[in-house]
Design an enzyme around this catalytic site. Structure first.
Site, short mmCIF file in Angstrom:
data_model
loop_
_atom_site.label_atom_id
_atom_site.label_comp_id
_atom_site.label_asym_id
_atom_site.label_seq_id
_atom_site.Cartn_x
_atom_site.Cartn_y
_atom_site.Cartn_z
N CYS A 83 0.82 -1.22 0.00
CA CYS A 83 0.00 0.00 0.00
C CYS A 83 0.85 1.26 0.00
O CYS A 83 0.32 2.38 -0.10
CB CYS A 83 -0.95 0.00 1.19
SG CYS A 83 -2.03 -1.43 1.20
N HIS A 333 -9.39 3.71 -1.09
CA HIS A 333 -8.00 3.23 -0.97
C HIS A 333 -7.67 2.26 -2.12
O HIS A 333 -7.60 1.04 -1.92
CB HIS A 333 -7.84 2.56 0.40
CG HIS A 333 -6.46 2.10 0.73
ND1 HIS A 333 -5.31 2.66 0.19
CD2 HIS A 333 -6.01 1.11 1.56
CE1 HIS A 333 -4.25 2.04 0.66
NE2 HIS A 333 -4.64 1.09 1.49
N1 COA Z 1 -16.73 1.94 4.44
C1 COA Z 1 -18.01 2.31 4.22
N2 COA Z 1 -18.89 1.59 3.48
C2 COA Z 1 -18.43 0.47 2.91
C3 COA Z 1 -17.10 0.04 3.07
C4 COA Z 1 -16.24 0.81 3.87
N3 COA Z 1 -14.98 0.45 4.07
N4 COA Z 1 -16.93 -1.10 2.37
C5 COA Z 1 -18.11 -1.39 1.78
N5 COA Z 1 -19.00 -0.43 2.11
C6 COA Z 1 -20.43 -0.41 1.75
C7 COA Z 1 -20.69 -0.74 0.29
O1 COA Z 1 -20.82 0.41 -0.50
C8 COA Z 1 -22.01 -1.48 0.38
O2 COA Z 1 -23.06 -0.55 0.52
P1 COA Z 1 -24.50 -0.81 -0.14
O3 COA Z 1 -25.02 -2.05 0.51
O4 COA Z 1 -25.26 0.44 0.20
O5 COA Z 1 -24.24 -0.97 -1.61
C9 COA Z 1 -21.92 -2.23 1.69
O6 COA Z 1 -21.01 -1.47 2.50
C10 COA Z 1 -21.41 -3.65 1.56
O7 COA Z 1 -20.32 -3.63 0.66
P2 COA Z 1 -19.48 -4.92 0.31
O8 COA Z 1 -18.59 -4.56 -0.85
O9 COA Z 1 -20.38 -6.10 0.18
O10 COA Z 1 -18.59 -5.08 1.60
P3 COA Z 1 -17.66 -6.27 1.95
O11 COA Z 1 -18.19 -6.85 3.23
O12 COA Z 1 -17.41 -7.17 0.81
O13 COA Z 1 -16.28 -5.52 2.26
C11 COA Z 1 -14.69 -4.74 3.84
C12 COA Z 1 -16.15 -4.66 3.33
C13 COA Z 1 -14.54 -3.73 4.96
C14 COA Z 1 -14.41 -6.14 4.37
C15 COA Z 1 -13.75 -4.43 2.66
O14 COA Z 1 -13.99 -3.15 2.20
C16 COA Z 1 -12.29 -4.56 3.06
O15 COA Z 1 -11.74 -5.64 3.03
N6 COA Z 1 -11.64 -3.44 3.42
C17 COA Z 1 -10.24 -3.46 3.80
C18 COA Z 1 -9.37 -3.32 2.59
C19 COA Z 1 -7.92 -3.52 2.96
O16 COA Z 1 -7.56 -4.41 3.71
N7 COA Z 1 -7.04 -2.68 2.39
C20 COA Z 1 -5.64 -2.76 2.64
C21 COA Z 1 -5.33 -2.08 3.91
S1 COA Z 1 -3.77 -2.50 4.57
#
Ligand code: COA
Length: 386
Positions: A83, A333
């Site tokens: 990242c 991100h």
């Molecule tokens: N913040 C706010 N809203 C979020 C979000 C976030 N981080 N991630 C997803 N959403 C919303 C989506 O828009 C969706 O909304 P909707 O139902 O109104 O359309 C809903 O939440 C579900 O989205 P979805 O894509 O199904 O979520 P998910 O459960 O597959 O993924 C996380 C959510 C948090 C697990 C995923 O974003 C993630 O893994 N984040 C971390 C990424 C990471 O590790 N980056 C590297 C860092 S070192």
């Protein structure tokens, strides 16, 4: 060493951008930056990208982007540091101009993360953890940061509310950023009742999965003065450092040593302390990360990142505004693009062009970008010449 200026910036609106291919994202941001700089010829270019091979099945991005941008045969180099790919690419461009090797360098960062299913994206991200000691046992980034959060809570009494306040503040700022993926506001309750991801981190504690790109054009101060298109923004400090990838190998789970070391190098070069910056763009991939970065930069004492956030010190208009852009949490991100986007935000702020999220009178900004759980980190300091 020559002084280096940021003469052009460009960034597209981030989000789930299905119609755009990875090359479209990069080229769009690059053209915006070149247009902003008022140049069409570059000496070389960099592409910060973490995992295009796993995310879209495409490697060899340097040549691909140079060709698609119409800049071949310039040297084009892809930079990978998880990242922190964007921040490390920026540093390479900085070194190239500072050394006298090139006069005009384009640095872009890009990631296309939403073309595959969530599990595959999580796997791609998890390859930046230590595979033998972490990845093979099933731990993912939310899990690793959850362990850091638990350790911080146990040692310093950091609370669930303090973590949530990071997200509330960054969404408040992100709502003022037209390029943010999630420009909505939220509440402490909204964060603390969102879906559990890895205890204690909930969905609203996490940065999202994002498609996007950002680009900057770097050149000499002389050239910036000749072009006279914008207030003169210089990169006055650059630092990079590393630490163990595996969390278990660190002496202290709650300390980001690479950020501390990178900041020391950057600040020595810029002849200032982190506290002397007027605004900060930092790597809030999870809410706990922002709290730990405040401490590693020395903005607050060890363990005081949570209370400082709850007291509003990091808010827009606070004592040291952090992530006026909305941060990774609200802006999004796209991992390889994040470090470059931080520079776009700082340059825009220092030019006085940040609109509703403008930090008034900002003269110096600090950007901190990190890879994994902080195994690699960069810190850059930008200043505007008044
Ligand atoms: N913040 C706010 N809203 C979020 C979000 C976030 N981080 N991630 C997803 N959403 C919303 C989506 O828009 C969706 O909304 P909707 O139902 O109104 O359309 C809903 O939440 C579900 O989205 P979805 O894509 O199904 O979520 P998910 O459960 O597959 O993924 C996380 C959510 C948090 C697990 C995923 O974003 C993630 O893994 N984040 C971390 C990424 C990471 O590790 N980056 C590297 C860092 S070192």
């Amino acid at each position: 060493m020559r002084d280096v200026a940021v003469i052009g910036i460009g960034m597209n609106k981030w989000g789930e951008l299905w119609p755009s291919r990875i090359r479209d994202l990069y080229v769009e941001a690059a053209l915006l930056a070149l247009d902003d700089a008022g140049v069409d010829k570059i000496d070389s270019m960099y592409v910060g990208c973490m995992s295009s091979g796993l995310l879209v099945g495409q490697e060899h991005l340097g040549a691909l982007m140079a060709d698609y941008l119409g800049q071949a045969p310039v040297p084009a180099t892809r930079v990978e540091s998880a990242c922190a790919s964007g921040g490390v690419a920026l540093r390479q461009g900085f070194i190239e101009v500072a050394s006298g090797m090139s006069d005009v360098v384009l640095v872009g960062g890009v990631e296309k993360m939403t073309d595959i299913d969530g599990g595959s994206t999580t796997y791609a991200l998890a390859t930046a953890a230590d595979q033998e000691y972490e990845g093979f046992h099933g731990v993912t980034f939310p899990g690793l940061y959850a362990m850091m959060a638990r350790a911080h809570m146990a040692r310093y009494g950091t609370t669930r509310e303090q973590l949530a306040q990071v997200a509330v503040k960054n969404h408040e700022n992100g709502a003022k950023n037209p390029r943010a993926q999630f420009p909505f506001t939220t509440t402490l309750e909204g964060v603390m009742t969102s879906t559990m991801v890895a205890d204690p981190l909930r969905l609203m504690d996490c940065s999202p999965v994002t498609d996007g790109a950002a680009a900057v054009v770097l050149s000499t101060v002389e050239m910036a003065k000749k072009l006279k298109r914008h207030p003169l923004v210089k990169i006055t400090g650059s630092g990079q450092a590393s630490a163990s990838i595996a969390l278990h190998a660190r002496a202290d789970l709650t300390w980001l040593g690479s950020t501390e070391a990178a900041a020391k190098t950057a600040c020595k070069m810029a002849r200032c302390t982190p506290r002397e910056a007027d605004l900060f763009e930092v790597h809030d991939c999870f809410t706990i990360a922002e709290i730990m970065v405040l401490e590693a930069l020395g903005l607050v004492e060890k363990g005081k990142g949570g209370p400082a956030t709850a007291a509003g010190l990091t808010a827009l208009g606070g004592e040291f505004p952090v992530n006026a852009s909305g941060g990774l949490k609200a802006k999004g991100h796209p991992v390889g693009a994040t470090g470059v986007a931080q520079i776009v935000e700082l340059a825009e702020q220092l030019r006085g062009d940040a609109g509703a999220r403008q930090v008034k009178g900002a003269k110096r900004g600090l950007a901190q970008n990190m890879g994994g759980t902080g195994a690699s980190a960069t810190v850059h300091i930008l200043e505007v010449e008044s």
